[in-house]
Design a protein around this motif. Structure first.
Motif, PDB file in Angstrom:
ATOM      1  N   CYS A 137      37.388  84.916 -20.642  1.00  0.00           N
ATOM      2  CA  CYS A 137      38.675  85.512 -21.026  1.00  0.00           C
ATOM      3  C   CYS A 137      38.972  85.333 -22.514  1.00  0.00           C
ATOM      4  CB  CYS A 137      39.805  84.930 -20.176  1.00  0.00           C
ATOM      5  SG  CYS A 137      39.685  85.371 -18.424  1.00  0.00           S
ATOM      6  N   GLY A 138      38.030  85.744 -23.325  1.00  0.00           N
ATOM      7  CA  GLY A 138      38.235  85.692 -24.771  1.00  0.00           C
ATOM      8  C   GLY A 138      38.076  84.320 -25.368  1.00  0.00           C
ATOM      9  N   GLY A 139      37.500  83.369 -24.613  1.00  0.00           N
ATOM     10  CA  GLY A 139      37.288  82.022 -25.115  1.00  0.00           C
ATOM     11  C   GLY A 139      38.353  81.031 -24.715  1.00  0.00           C
ATOM     12  N   ASN A 140      39.479  81.516 -24.156  1.00  0.00           N
ATOM     13  CA  ASN A 140      40.572  80.625 -23.759  1.00  0.00           C
ATOM     14  C   ASN A 140      40.383  80.010 -22.391  1.00  0.00           C
ATOM     15  OD1 ASN A 140      42.390  81.062 -26.055  1.00  0.00           O
ATOM     16  ND2 ASN A 140      42.557  83.145 -25.267  1.00  0.00           N
ATOM     17  N   GLY A 141      39.458  80.558 -21.606  1.00  0.00           N
ATOM     18  CA  GLY A 141      39.379  80.198 -20.200  1.00  0.00           C
ATOM     19  C   GLY A 141      40.341  81.052 -19.406  1.00  0.00           C
ATOM     20  N   CYS A 142      39.977  81.366 -18.180  1.00  0.00           N
ATOM     21  CA  CYS A 142      40.755  82.297 -17.352  1.00  0.00           C
ATOM     22  C   CYS A 142      41.772  81.608 -16.454  1.00  0.00           C
ATOM     23  CB  CYS A 142      39.811  83.129 -16.492  1.00  0.00           C
ATOM     24  SG  CYS A 142      38.608  84.100 -17.427  1.00  0.00           S
ATOM     25  N   GLY A 143      41.893  80.273 -16.578  1.00  0.00           N
ATOM     26  CA  GLY A 143      42.862  79.553 -15.770  1.00  0.00           C
ATOM     27  C   GLY A 143      42.237  78.852 -14.588  1.00  0.00           C
ATOM     28  N   THR A 144      43.024  77.992 -13.954  1.00  0.00           N
ATOM     29  CA  THR A 144      42.515  77.155 -12.873  1.00  0.00           C
ATOM     30  C   THR A 144      43.542  76.984 -11.752  1.00  0.00           C
ATOM     31  OG1 THR A 144      43.406  75.027 -13.657  1.00  0.00           O
ATOM     32  CG2 THR A 144      41.310  75.764 -14.617  1.00  0.00           C
ATOM     33  N   THR A 145      43.066  76.495 -10.617  1.00  0.00           N
ATOM     34  CA  THR A 145      43.920  75.866  -9.613  1.00  0.00           C
ATOM     35  C   THR A 145      43.488  74.409  -9.529  1.00  0.00           C
ATOM     36  OG1 THR A 145      42.470  76.419  -7.753  1.00  0.00           O
ATOM     37  CG2 THR A 145      44.193  78.001  -8.317  1.00  0.00           C
ATOM     38  N   PHE A 146      44.452  73.528  -9.291  1.00  0.00           N
ATOM     39  CA  PHE A 146      44.176  72.087  -9.332  1.00  0.00           C
ATOM     40  C   PHE A 146      45.064  71.361  -8.325  1.00  0.00           C
ATOM     41  CE2 PHE A 146      47.758  72.747 -12.171  1.00  0.00           C
ATOM     42  CZ  PHE A 146      48.609  71.715 -11.819  1.00  0.00           C
ATOM     43  N   LYS A 147      44.784  70.077  -8.122  1.00  0.00           N
ATOM     44  CA  LYS A 147      45.689  69.226  -7.369  1.00  0.00           C
ATOM     45  C   LYS A 147      45.788  67.871  -8.050  1.00  0.00           C
ATOM     46  CE  LYS A 147      42.279  67.525  -3.973  1.00  0.00           C
ATOM     47  NZ  LYS A 147      41.975  67.383  -2.523  1.00  0.00           N
TER      48      LYS A 147
END
Length: 431
Positions: free
Chosen positions: A418-428
């Protein structure tokens, strides 16, 4: 300063805007300027066993940029991503920006197995679906309900429903000021169930005030798609730009406008309001900025008192945690302090057994956001500090508590896509 909901949308091209619904930028929030309680910091971002990465989004054809929180259905978590999906929302999508799709609904289990449940289509290929879903899905009688901030028949956003298999249906297309109407435009908040209705807000619409785009509305829609405008904001001292949804207390709806009221230059520092189902509105508080806080988010009702956060203001200009009574008495309970504490708490709080839990976009040991807890007396603890790499950064959605774990999303990080930013995550994170 990191602005909630700002970074991805600013990258969208005019072609993408047209295909996904056109009109006003659905995500640009007011500029939150950098401008009680005690705290504790977990060393090194929290105990090593307190955090677990569930899933890192990949971008098209997977989802990207989840701003929403998560909701559990039979032990599986469901959410939305603002971007991604197999539908690009643009015939001119190039290889560098194909992750900027129409958005998706996804599921993820406790083991991190993710699945795209539904791909929004926007107005791509003359479709009438929505695009760019921001906030958390609402579960009612086994069915999921939500909003998209753009596209739909009139290019002003939609209310939709889906089952867990991805059978999606648009319930209502917002009309904005189309044809001289005074409907809402750009719904970004989650929906609140109330006596067979789903109550929400739109950021724009409701008339020609606030620079011509309208100041925003409170509305309800039935599960068969009938919409009623409850209240149209007037701007100025009345408030404008209700990005947050509403909470119900004593048969009244309580919410916040990000702008309007007094102070903070020409925009106003935001307000807290009450409105009933018949549209009678009462202003509870107008924020003044400075140590009091500015730019409030959504509210949660606990034992007859409302609690919330502001994105700006406070003694360290990093936001506040406050309480307010239905009569309008506001108390600042905690001032966020920025690194290594949190900064810019942009999501709604959740509550469990005397403690509130939330996220911040900035602050923490690396400046990439936190998961925190805070008590009614203002004792705040940073439970986890995001490091900005594979673990994610910029947590902008509310948390969901399930079996002793706090589940959430980050809009960036989790890789280099995603342009070098990372596309996001899910976490706990452990409660």
């Amino acid at each position: 300063m990191k602005h909630r909901r700002g970074f991805i949308i600013l990258l969208l091209s005019s072609a993408l805007l047209t295909a996904c619904g056109g009109g006003l930028n659905p995500a640009t929030r007011g500029n939150v300027p950098m401008t009680a309680g005690s705290h504790a910091y977990a060393s090194n971002g929290g105990p090593s066993n307190s955090y677990a990465l569930l899933y890192s989004f990949k971008g098209t054809p997977d989802g990207a940029s989840p701003y929403s929180g998560l909701v559990a259905v039979n032990g599986t978590l469901y959410g939305t991503t603002l971007n991604g999906s197999k539908n690009y929302c643009s015939t001119s999508c190039g290889s560098n920006n194909c992750y900027l799709g129409c958005g998706a609904i996804f599921s993820v289990d406790a083991a991190g197995n993710e699945k795209v449940v539904y791909n929004f289509q926007g107005n791509f290929n003359s479709g009438r679906d929505g695009s760019w879903p921001f906030d958390t899905l609402t579960l009612v009688n086994g069915q999921l309900y939500g909003t998209t901030s753009s596209a739909g028949q009139f290019a002003h956003g939609t209310v939709f429903t889906t089952d867990t298999s991805g059978n999606e249906r648009v319930l209502y297309d917002f009309m904005g000021n189309t044809g001289g109407g005074k409907d809402g435009e750009a719904p970004e908040a989650s929906l609140t169930p109330y006596v067979g209705r789903l109550v929400g807000t739109t950021v724009y619409g409701g008339g020609s005030g606030c620079g011509g785009a309208g100041c925003g509305i409170v509305y309800y829609v039935t599960t068969i798609g009938k919409e009623v405008v409850i209240y149209r904001f007037k701007g100025g001292s009345d408030g404008m730009r209700p990005y947050a949804g509403v909470t119900v207390l004593n048969k009244n709806f309580y919410g916040a406008t990000l702008e309007g009221g007094t102070g903070c230059g020409t925009t106003g520092c935001g307000t807290i309001y009450e409105v009933n189902i018949n549209g009678k509105e009462r202003m509870l508080h107008r924020f003044a900025g400075g140590s009091e806080g500015a730019y409030p988010n959504g509210l949660i009702a606990v034992n007859g008192v409302l609690y919330g956060t502001t994105e700006g203001g406070g003694t360290k200009n990093s936001g506040t945690f406050f309480s307010i009574t239905p009569s309008g008495t506001l108390t600042t309970l905690y001032n966020f302090k920025d690194i290594p504490d949190g900064n810019l708490p942009g999501a709604n709080l959740i509550y469990s057994k005397g403690t509130f839990y939330g996220t911040t976009v900035g602050g923490g040991t690396a400046g990439d956001g936190t998961v925190f807890s805070v008590t009614k007396s203002g004792l705040e603890t940073v439970l986890y500090s995001f490091k900005g790499g594979s673990d994610g950064k910029d947590a902008q959605g509310p948390l969901h508590l399930l079996k002793g774990w706090l589940y959430g999303t980050t809009t960036q990080g989790g890789g280099t896509g995603c342009g070098g930013n990372g596309c996001g995550t899910t976490f706990k994170v452990k409660q």
